[in-house]
Write an enzyme that holds these catalytic residues in place. Structure first.
Site, short mmCIF file in Angstrom:
data_model
loop_
_atom_site.label_atom_id
_atom_site.label_comp_id
_atom_site.label_asym_id
_atom_site.label_seq_id
_atom_site.Cartn_x
_atom_site.Cartn_y
_atom_site.Cartn_z
N SER A 136 0.84 -1.20 0.00
CA SER A 136 0.00 0.00 0.00
C SER A 136 0.89 1.26 0.00
O SER A 136 1.77 1.39 -0.84
CB SER A 136 -0.93 -0.08 1.23
OG SER A 136 -1.97 0.83 1.13
N ARG A 202 -11.98 6.88 9.25
CA ARG A 202 -11.57 5.47 9.29
C ARG A 202 -12.72 4.57 8.81
O ARG A 202 -12.50 3.57 8.13
CB ARG A 202 -11.15 5.09 10.71
CG ARG A 202 -10.59 3.68 10.87
CD ARG A 202 -9.29 3.47 10.07
NE ARG A 202 -8.54 2.31 10.52
CZ ARG A 202 -7.39 1.93 10.02
NH1 ARG A 202 -6.84 2.60 9.03
NH2 ARG A 202 -6.75 0.86 10.48
N ASP A 290 -9.05 -6.43 -4.39
CA ASP A 290 -8.65 -5.16 -3.78
C ASP A 290 -9.35 -4.04 -4.56
O ASP A 290 -9.02 -3.79 -5.72
CB ASP A 290 -7.12 -5.04 -3.88
CG ASP A 290 -6.58 -3.79 -3.21
OD1 ASP A 290 -7.34 -2.84 -2.98
OD2 ASP A 290 -5.37 -3.77 -2.92
N HIS A 319 -8.10 -5.29 0.08
CA HIS A 319 -6.82 -4.60 0.24
C HIS A 319 -6.10 -4.96 1.54
O HIS A 319 -4.90 -5.22 1.55
CB HIS A 319 -7.06 -3.09 0.15
CG HIS A 319 -5.80 -2.29 0.28
ND1 HIS A 319 -4.78 -2.37 -0.64
CD2 HIS A 319 -5.38 -1.43 1.25
CE1 HIS A 319 -3.79 -1.58 -0.26
NE2 HIS A 319 -4.13 -1.00 0.88
C1 LIG Z 1 0.44 0.49 18.85
C2 LIG Z 1 -0.58 -0.16 17.99
O1 LIG Z 1 -1.75 -0.05 18.16
S1 LIG Z 1 -0.04 -1.09 16.73
C3 LIG Z 1 -1.22 -1.11 15.45
C4 LIG Z 1 -0.43 -0.81 14.29
N1 LIG Z 1 -1.23 -0.54 13.15
C5 LIG Z 1 -1.31 -1.39 12.20
O2 LIG Z 1 -0.80 -2.46 12.27
C6 LIG Z 1 -2.02 -0.93 10.97
C7 LIG Z 1 -2.32 -2.02 10.12
N2 LIG Z 1 -3.31 -2.92 10.72
C8 LIG Z 1 -4.60 -2.91 10.35
O3 LIG Z 1 -5.00 -2.10 9.55
C9 LIG Z 1 -5.51 -3.91 11.00
O4 LIG Z 1 -5.04 -4.17 12.29
C10 LIG Z 1 -5.66 -5.24 10.25
C11 LIG Z 1 -6.12 -4.97 8.84
C12 LIG Z 1 -4.35 -5.98 10.17
C13 LIG Z 1 -6.65 -6.12 10.98
O5 LIG Z 1 -7.80 -5.39 11.33
P1 LIG Z 1 -8.56 -5.64 12.71
O6 LIG Z 1 -9.36 -4.45 12.99
O7 LIG Z 1 -7.58 -6.02 13.77
O8 LIG Z 1 -9.43 -6.91 12.43
P2 LIG Z 1 -10.96 -7.02 12.14
O9 LIG Z 1 -11.39 -6.14 11.04
O10 LIG Z 1 -11.21 -8.47 11.99
O11 LIG Z 1 -11.68 -6.46 13.44
C14 LIG Z 1 -11.60 -7.13 14.64
C15 LIG Z 1 -11.96 -6.19 15.76
O12 LIG Z 1 -13.28 -5.67 15.53
C16 LIG Z 1 -14.14 -6.05 16.63
N3 LIG Z 1 -15.44 -6.29 16.07
C17 LIG Z 1 -15.79 -7.21 15.14
N4 LIG Z 1 -17.11 -7.10 14.87
C18 LIG Z 1 -17.59 -6.09 15.63
C19 LIG Z 1 -18.88 -5.51 15.77
N5 LIG Z 1 -19.90 -5.93 15.09
N6 LIG Z 1 -18.99 -4.48 16.65
C20 LIG Z 1 -17.94 -4.04 17.37
N7 LIG Z 1 -16.70 -4.56 17.26
C21 LIG Z 1 -16.54 -5.58 16.41
C22 LIG Z 1 -13.50 -7.32 17.18
O13 LIG Z 1 -13.90 -7.56 18.52
C23 LIG Z 1 -12.02 -6.98 17.07
O14 LIG Z 1 -11.70 -6.09 18.13
P3 LIG Z 1 -10.15 -5.94 18.64
O15 LIG Z 1 -9.40 -5.39 17.50
O16 LIG Z 1 -10.25 -4.99 19.78
O17 LIG Z 1 -9.70 -7.31 19.03
N1 LIG Z 2 -5.07 -0.89 7.10
C1 LIG Z 2 -3.93 -0.15 6.71
C2 LIG Z 2 -4.23 0.81 5.58
C3 LIG Z 2 -4.34 0.15 4.27
O1 LIG Z 2 -3.14 0.21 3.58
C4 LIG Z 2 -3.44 0.76 7.79
O2 LIG Z 2 -4.22 1.12 8.65
O3 LIG Z 2 -2.28 1.12 7.75
#
Ligand SMILES: CC(=O)SCCNC(=O)CCNC(=O)[C@H](O)C(C)(C)COP(=O)(O)OP(=O)(O)OC[C@H]1O[C@@H](n2cnc3c(N)ncnc32)[C@H](O)[C@@H]1OP(=O)(O)O
Ligand SMILES: N[C@@H](CCO)C(=O)O
Length: 352
Positions: A136, A202, A290, A319
């Site tokens: 990305s 977001r 994607d 994506h």
């Molecule tokens: C310091 C830090 O925070 S490090 C974070 C660094 N940032 C990154 O890594 C950015 C890149 N990462 C991302 O964009 C994302 O984490 C991804 C794409 C890898 C995965 O996305 P996630 O949001 O973790 O997964 P997903 O879409 O399955 O959602 C799961 C979450 O939604 C919650 N959820 C799911 N359905 C629902 C609903 N209907 N209502 C409310 N909450 C819900 C789950 O309980 C889970 O919560 P949690 O994240 O607190 O465990």
């Molecule tokens: N999910 C990604 C963005 C998509 O590239 C992030 O939050 O960094």
């Protein structure tokens, strides 16, 4: 071995638009050790909201038992210019005024992010990069890097990315900035300014990161008699709030503008000509469904980067699959790197 550090570049950092940052701090993490031959560097460029801790956000691909492991490799990931995980960003104090920049932060481009990271590479004594990888916005940086400095990168892995940010992608980003702009607190210029807008941004962004199928698989109601309080609605709220707990609206605003600026052809002969400058062995990976960076964009990259290989993967996540489908990525990238190493051996034999 893992190190978290900040490199302080004390000279003026000149941006592509001519503006200057009087001081630049770059937060980075390294894992493992540079070997004696200095040929085990894996440099990771992160996407929009991630940070330098690649073993946290790309686990499964990066980790002690993964393809990219600190035992074998010297892994480096730096937080990008403008992001709020330690690198100079709109909430940093402007040395000229003694106050945080907020909306006085200068706009910057993907090329500026790369220029900052090249300063860090030079500071760390890194001359050659065995693998430069990003997805990305991270892929946009990796590509710019491989064009700007095409001698030091052996293998380039571009995942779910493009040569120029599309009108569709810019429209998504502008819609998110419109959402942030409707939150009047954004203009109050305070650390939590614009958070309601960021939450909405977001929520919009997620629609471009995921798919109809992913929502149907995870957010379908189990009962038929509901007229409100839907799971999908709660999910959008939750995800928006989750980002607000770890990000700020100002960084998001500027980073999305940097993404819009991505165009490898800018002030060069053409996009195609810029891509032809890449010398690294290149693997381009696209995700079939994607909607934000569709396959035609990776196809274009692979057709125009000399000798590049193209692989497409299927992911219900769309994506965001580039962060989630680590088993598939491990398989594809592992095979590519083995082939690339074999080609290198054959080439060395031929020239010996
Ligand atoms: C310091 C830090 O925070 S490090 C974070 C660094 N940032 C990154 O890594 C950015 C890149 N990462 C991302 O964009 C994302 O984490 C991804 C794409 C890898 C995965 O996305 P996630 O949001 O973790 O997964 P997903 O879409 O399955 O959602 C799961 C979450 O939604 C919650 N959820 C799911 N359905 C629902 C609903 N209907 N209502 C409310 N909450 C819900 C789950 O309980 C889970 O919560 P949690 O994240 O607190 O465990
Ligand atoms: N999910 C990604 C963005 C998509 O590239 C992030 O939050 O960094």
């Amino acid at each position: 071995m893992s190190t978290t550090a900040t490199y302080v570049y004390t000279k003026q950092f000149k941006l592509e638009n001519g503006k200057k940052l009087r001081k630049l701090e770059i937060a980075y993490q390294t894992y493992g050790k540079l070997n004696a031959k200095k040929d085990n560097v894996i440099w990771v460029c992160h996407a929009l909201t991630a940070n330098a801790d690649v073993l946290d956000w790309w686990k499964g691909l990066f980790g002690n038992n993964d393809l990219f492991n600190p035992e074998e490799h010297f892994i480096i990931c730096a937080n990008v210019l403008g992001s709020n995980y330690g690198t100079t960003n709109p909430l940093s104090v402007n040395p000229v005024t003694g106050q945080p920049y907020y909306l006085a932060f200068p706009e910057f481009t993907i090329r500026d992010m790369v220029a900052a990271h090249r300063l860090l590479a030079s500071h760390l004594g890194i001359q050659d990069i065995k693998v430069l990888i990003g997805g990305s916005l991270g892929g946009q940086q990796a590509l710019e890097w491989a064009i700007t400095d095409n001698k030091s990168i052996e293998n380039l892995i571009l995942v779910a990315t493009n040569a120029v940010h599309s009108p569709w992608g810019i429209a998504f980003n502008e819609s998110q900035r419109l959402a942030i702009g409707t939150d009047r607190t954004f203009y109050a210029q305070q650390p939590d300014g614009g958070l309601k807008g960021l939450k909405a941004a977001r929520s919009i962004a997620l629609l471009s990161y995921r798919t109809y199928e992913a929502y149907s698989a995870t957010q379908l109601e189990s009962v038929n008699d509901k007229t409100g309080s839907f799971r999908a609605a709660s999910y959008q709220n939750y995800q928006g709030e989750k980002l607000c707990k770890r990000f700020n609206a100002y960084s998001y605003w500027y980073l999305s503008k940097a993404m819009d600026s991505h165009n490898v052809g800018r002030n060069r002969k053409s996009i195609v000509d810029a891509l032809s400058l890449v010398k690294a062995n290149t693997l381009v990976i696209g995700i079939e469904n994607d909607v934000l960076f569709p396959l035609c964009e990776q196809d274009f990259l692979a057709k125009n980067i000399p000798g590049a290989a193209l692989q497409s993967i299927s992911s219900a996540y769309g994506h965001d699959g580039f962060l989630i489908e680590t088993d598939i990525l491990t398989n594809i990238i592992g095979t590519f790197l083995k082939e690339s190493a074999n080609k290198k051996i054959i080439k060395l034999h031929k020239t010996a």
